[in-house]
Design an enzyme around this catalytic site. Structure first.
Site, short mmCIF file in Angstrom:
data_model
loop_
_atom_site.label_atom_id
_atom_site.label_comp_id
_atom_site.label_asym_id
_atom_site.label_seq_id
_atom_site.Cartn_x
_atom_site.Cartn_y
_atom_site.Cartn_z
N ASN A 23 4.37 -0.03 84.78
CA ASN A 23 3.52 0.93 85.35
C ASN A 23 1.97 1.26 84.48
OD1 ASN A 23 1.97 3.41 86.75
ND2 ASN A 23 3.88 4.30 86.30
N TRP A 24 0.76 0.99 85.02
CA TRP A 24 0.19 1.72 84.05
C TRP A 24 -0.74 2.68 83.81
CZ3 TRP A 24 -3.93 -2.80 82.86
CH2 TRP A 24 -3.01 -4.07 81.62
N LYS A 25 0.10 3.26 85.22
CA LYS A 25 -0.55 4.86 85.21
C LYS A 25 -2.64 5.33 84.89
CE LYS A 25 4.24 6.51 83.65
NZ LYS A 25 4.94 7.54 82.80
N GLY A 66 7.81 8.99 78.94
CA GLY A 66 6.80 9.68 77.90
C GLY A 66 7.29 10.24 76.42
N GLY A 92 6.58 2.47 81.20
CA GLY A 92 5.11 2.84 81.56
C GLY A 92 4.40 2.72 79.99
N GLY A 93 4.26 3.63 78.88
CA GLY A 93 3.45 3.39 77.97
C GLY A 93 3.74 2.17 77.55
N HIS A 152 7.08 8.69 92.10
CA HIS A 152 7.17 8.54 90.80
C HIS A 152 7.43 10.13 90.39
CE1 HIS A 152 6.21 8.81 86.50
NE2 HIS A 152 6.49 7.27 86.31
N GLU A 203 5.67 11.79 88.54
CA GLU A 203 4.49 12.23 88.19
C GLU A 203 3.62 12.68 89.89
OE1 GLU A 203 3.16 9.56 85.63
OE2 GLU A 203 4.77 10.27 83.87
N SER A 239 11.28 6.03 78.50
CA SER A 239 10.69 5.49 77.10
C SER A 239 11.36 4.06 76.82
CB SER A 239 11.72 6.77 75.89
OG SER A 239 10.93 7.42 76.24
N GLU A 270 14.66 7.30 86.97
CA GLU A 270 13.73 7.57 85.96
C GLU A 270 14.40 9.34 85.58
OE1 GLU A 270 10.32 4.73 85.55
OE2 GLU A 270 9.71 7.08 86.18
O1 LIG Z 1 6.59 4.58 85.55
C1 LIG Z 1 7.59 4.94 84.57
C2 LIG Z 1 8.05 5.53 83.50
O2 LIG Z 1 7.14 6.95 84.19
C3 LIG Z 1 8.62 5.42 81.92
O3 LIG Z 1 7.41 5.80 81.78
P1 LIG Z 1 7.73 5.53 79.90
O4 LIG Z 1 7.77 3.88 79.42
O5 LIG Z 1 6.51 5.80 79.27
O6 LIG Z 1 8.61 6.55 79.55
#
Ligand SMILES: O=C[C@H](O)COP(=O)(O)O
Length: 258
Positions: A13-15, A181, A241-242, A105, A107, A220, A175
């Site tokens: 997920n590149w957000k 994050g 994510g990141g 999600h 967020e 994470s 999650e």
């Molecule tokens: O969609 C992905 C998640 O929100 C995890 O994000 P993260 O891997 O940056 O903690």
């Protein structure tokens, strides 16, 4: 059922990250995917602006269909079209080349006040467009500290998942909000408890389909912890994510799948 009989999925997920120049990172993912076990599926969910270009790149690189890579999206509107300035429908995302859409999600739930009922409608919209819905659930730090994790997850599952879910049209991502994050992750035992609970809940509601649905852990995930997390019973992959923004990290996480 053997706990790893479900085909793993590593989803990135590149957000709100990525410009046209990021296509080189996606190309690196495609190059690395060719070296991965053919038993693992990869999904890359870039911002909506890049879906069409990435889909073209994927099609060019995968003429023989050997790469188990697909493009996904991060959200959609509940309607197929209409006067909703700035929104994008599941049908539009499918048209651009998406094969799955993340809904609910944390967020989106926090930034856009998305309720379980809205998430459920969005999952139905995803199915209406013929795509796979990846529905996210997870507790906040306060809810975990108060011992309410399973209650929170149970409520989100009950409210966010529409009837008619199958192993082919639904993926559930657990999650924990406090792990996203932050570099913090639950212990393997804590992940096992929640994933086992989700599996039981899905199987009670969707019978054999629930037993086969893919359950992703997210929060994470990185190359250094992926192997341990992916080995937890009823963890069938990750929502990253990141670490998904860097091809080498994303591929290393996928390589850690049993
Ligand atoms: O969609 C992905 C998640 O929100 C995890 O994000 P993260 O891997 O940056 O903690």
């Amino acid at each position: 059922m053997p706990v790893h009989a479900v085909r793993p999925l590593i989803a990135g997920n590149w957000k709100m990250n990525g410009l046209k120049a990021s296509s080189s990172e996606f190309e690196a993912i495609l190059a690395g995917a060719a070296q991965l076990s053919s038993g693992i599926d990869l999904l890359v969910c870039p911002p909506a602006t890049l879906i069409s270009a990435f889909a073209d790149t994927l099609a060019a690189a995968n003429a023989d269909g050997k790469l188990k890579v697909a493009i996904g999206a991060q959200d959609c509107h509940v309607n197929a079209s209409g006067a909703h300035t700035g929104d994008i429908s599941a049908e539009m995302l499918a048209d651009a080349g998406a094969r799955a859409i993340i809904v609910g999600h944390s967020e989106r739930r926090a930034d856009h006040a998305e309720t379980d009922a809205i998430v459920r409608s969005k999952a139905q919209a995803v199915w209406r467009a013929g795509l796979v819905a990846i529905v996210c659930v997870g507790e906040t730090q306060g809810e975990r500290n108060a011992g309410h994790t399973l209650d929170v997850v149970a409520g989100q599952l009950a409210g966010s998942l529409p009837d008619g879910a199958t192993a082919a049209n639904l993926v559930v991502a657990y999650e924990p909000v406090w792990a996203i994050g932050t570099g913090m992750t639950p212990t393997a035992e804590d992940v096992e408890e929640v994933h086992g609970f989700i599996r039981q809940t899905l199987t009670q509601r969707f019978d054999a389909e629930g037993a086969q649905m893919r359950l992703l852990y997210g929060g994470s995930v990185k190359p250094s912890n992926a192997r341990e997390l992916m080995a937890v019973p009823h963890v069938n992959g990750a929502l990253v994510g990141g670490a998904s923004l860097k091809a080498s990290d994303f591929l290393a996480i996928a390589a850690g799948c049993p």
